[in-house]
Design an enzyme around this catalytic site. Structure first.
Site, mmCIF file in Angstrom:
data_model
loop_
_atom_site.group_PDB
_atom_site.id
_atom_site.type_symbol
_atom_site.label_atom_id
_atom_site.label_comp_id
_atom_site.label_asym_id
_atom_site.label_seq_id
_atom_site.Cartn_x
_atom_site.Cartn_y
_atom_site.Cartn_z
ATOM 1 N N VAL A 54 -3.291 -13.650 -61.334
ATOM 2 C CA VAL A 54 -4.162 -13.913 -62.420
ATOM 3 C C VAL A 54 -3.556 -13.822 -63.819
ATOM 4 O O VAL A 54 -4.046 -14.802 -64.253
ATOM 5 C CB VAL A 54 -5.279 -12.716 -62.464
ATOM 6 C CG1 VAL A 54 -6.099 -12.688 -63.801
ATOM 7 C CG2 VAL A 54 -6.211 -12.823 -61.231
ATOM 8 N N VAL A 57 -1.633 -17.587 -64.014
ATOM 9 C CA VAL A 57 -2.773 -18.593 -64.322
ATOM 10 C C VAL A 57 -3.331 -18.304 -65.593
ATOM 11 O O VAL A 57 -3.594 -19.310 -66.255
ATOM 12 C CB VAL A 57 -3.707 -18.522 -63.073
ATOM 13 C CG1 VAL A 57 -5.055 -19.490 -63.491
ATOM 14 C CG2 VAL A 57 -3.189 -18.891 -61.685
ATOM 15 N N GLU A 58 -3.717 -17.161 -66.065
ATOM 16 C CA GLU A 58 -4.356 -17.014 -67.359
ATOM 17 C C GLU A 58 -3.549 -17.251 -68.605
ATOM 18 O O GLU A 58 -4.025 -17.975 -69.478
ATOM 19 C CB GLU A 58 -4.928 -15.750 -67.419
ATOM 20 C CG GLU A 58 -5.829 -15.302 -66.653
ATOM 21 C CD GLU A 58 -7.242 -15.944 -67.203
ATOM 22 O OE1 GLU A 58 -7.481 -16.564 -68.173
ATOM 23 O OE2 GLU A 58 -8.453 -15.976 -66.270
ATOM 24 N N SER A 59 -2.252 -16.858 -68.435
ATOM 25 C CA SER A 59 -1.256 -17.065 -69.488
ATOM 26 C C SER A 59 0.148 -17.446 -69.429
ATOM 27 O O SER A 59 0.770 -17.491 -70.479
ATOM 28 C CB SER A 59 -1.570 -15.835 -70.281
ATOM 29 O OG SER A 59 -0.657 -14.731 -69.588
ATOM 30 N N TYR A 163 -9.772 -22.962 -61.014
ATOM 31 C CA TYR A 163 -9.140 -21.575 -61.224
ATOM 32 C C TYR A 163 -8.809 -20.754 -59.780
ATOM 33 O O TYR A 163 -7.705 -19.959 -59.610
ATOM 34 C CB TYR A 163 -9.898 -20.857 -62.212
ATOM 35 C CG TYR A 163 -9.397 -19.355 -62.666
ATOM 36 C CD1 TYR A 163 -8.731 -19.381 -63.597
ATOM 37 C CD2 TYR A 163 -10.058 -18.297 -61.811
ATOM 38 C CE1 TYR A 163 -8.026 -17.953 -63.972
ATOM 39 C CE2 TYR A 163 -9.607 -17.147 -62.351
ATOM 40 C CZ TYR A 163 -8.713 -16.911 -63.450
ATOM 41 O OH TYR A 163 -8.199 -15.686 -63.449
#
Length: 179
Positions: A54, A57-59, A163
């Site tokens: 996570v 993928v997020e940042s 996502y």
């Protein structure tokens, strides 16, 4: 002589290929904040590989990341969500601290744990992390998206479907790195 040249050439190619693959993985699957991820994985009973997936993928593990919707930090936490999480943890909330990797990972890991417990399903939790808990609850009630009210047969937001696929792809890689 020719055989020696071929063997040396193949050895050099193998070494270069190995280096390129290693560089690819290091770039696309960084191993930052490993100790913190393991700590919060144990604290909140969430797989380390999922937390890392996570965050990546997020940042891409960038502490100063900010989305167009105002989500902040490694795990892209909205200040309002961060405030709720901090209250659940019995802590003071600091929007400024969301830019600190360890604090952001702590809140994000707790939130993932909460969503997994709520939905009793990792995929639904990941979808809710992206699209919001309310959206996923509504999708589960809608026969166009869920036949049984427990699993999604179709994710109506393309961004959320993409996502989920990215997180699952990252998870396959990180699962072998967090043992």
């Amino acid at each position: 002589m020719r055989t020696t040249f071929v063997i040396i050439s193949l050895t050099i190619c193998a070494v270069l290929l190995s280096f390129c693959i290693g560089s690819f993985h290091a770039y696309y699957y960084p191993m930052k904040f490993k100790e913190e991820i393991i700590e919060y994985s144990k604290s909140y009973n969430v797989e380390s590989a999922l937390i890392a997936s996570v965050a990546n993928v997020e940042s891409s593990f960038k502490e100063d990341a900010r989305s167009s919707k105002g989500a902040v930090g490694l795990m892209q936490i909205l200040p309002s969500t961060g405030e709720w999480i901090a209250s659940q943890l019995g802590e003071e909330f600091s929007e400024q601290k969301l830019k600190e990797g360890e604090y952001n990972l702590k809140l994000g890991s707790f939130y993932l744990s909460y969503l997994i417990d709520y939905f009793n399903d990792v995929k639904l939790a990941v979808c809710a992390y992206n699209a919001g808990q309310g959206n996923v609850k509504n999708w589960l009630k809608d026969e166009r998206y869920s036949k049984d009210g427990k699993q999604l047969n179709k994710i109506p937001f393309k961004e959320t479907a993409n996502y989920l696929n990215k997180v699952l792809k990252n998870y396959k890689y990180y699962k072998n790195r967090y043992k």
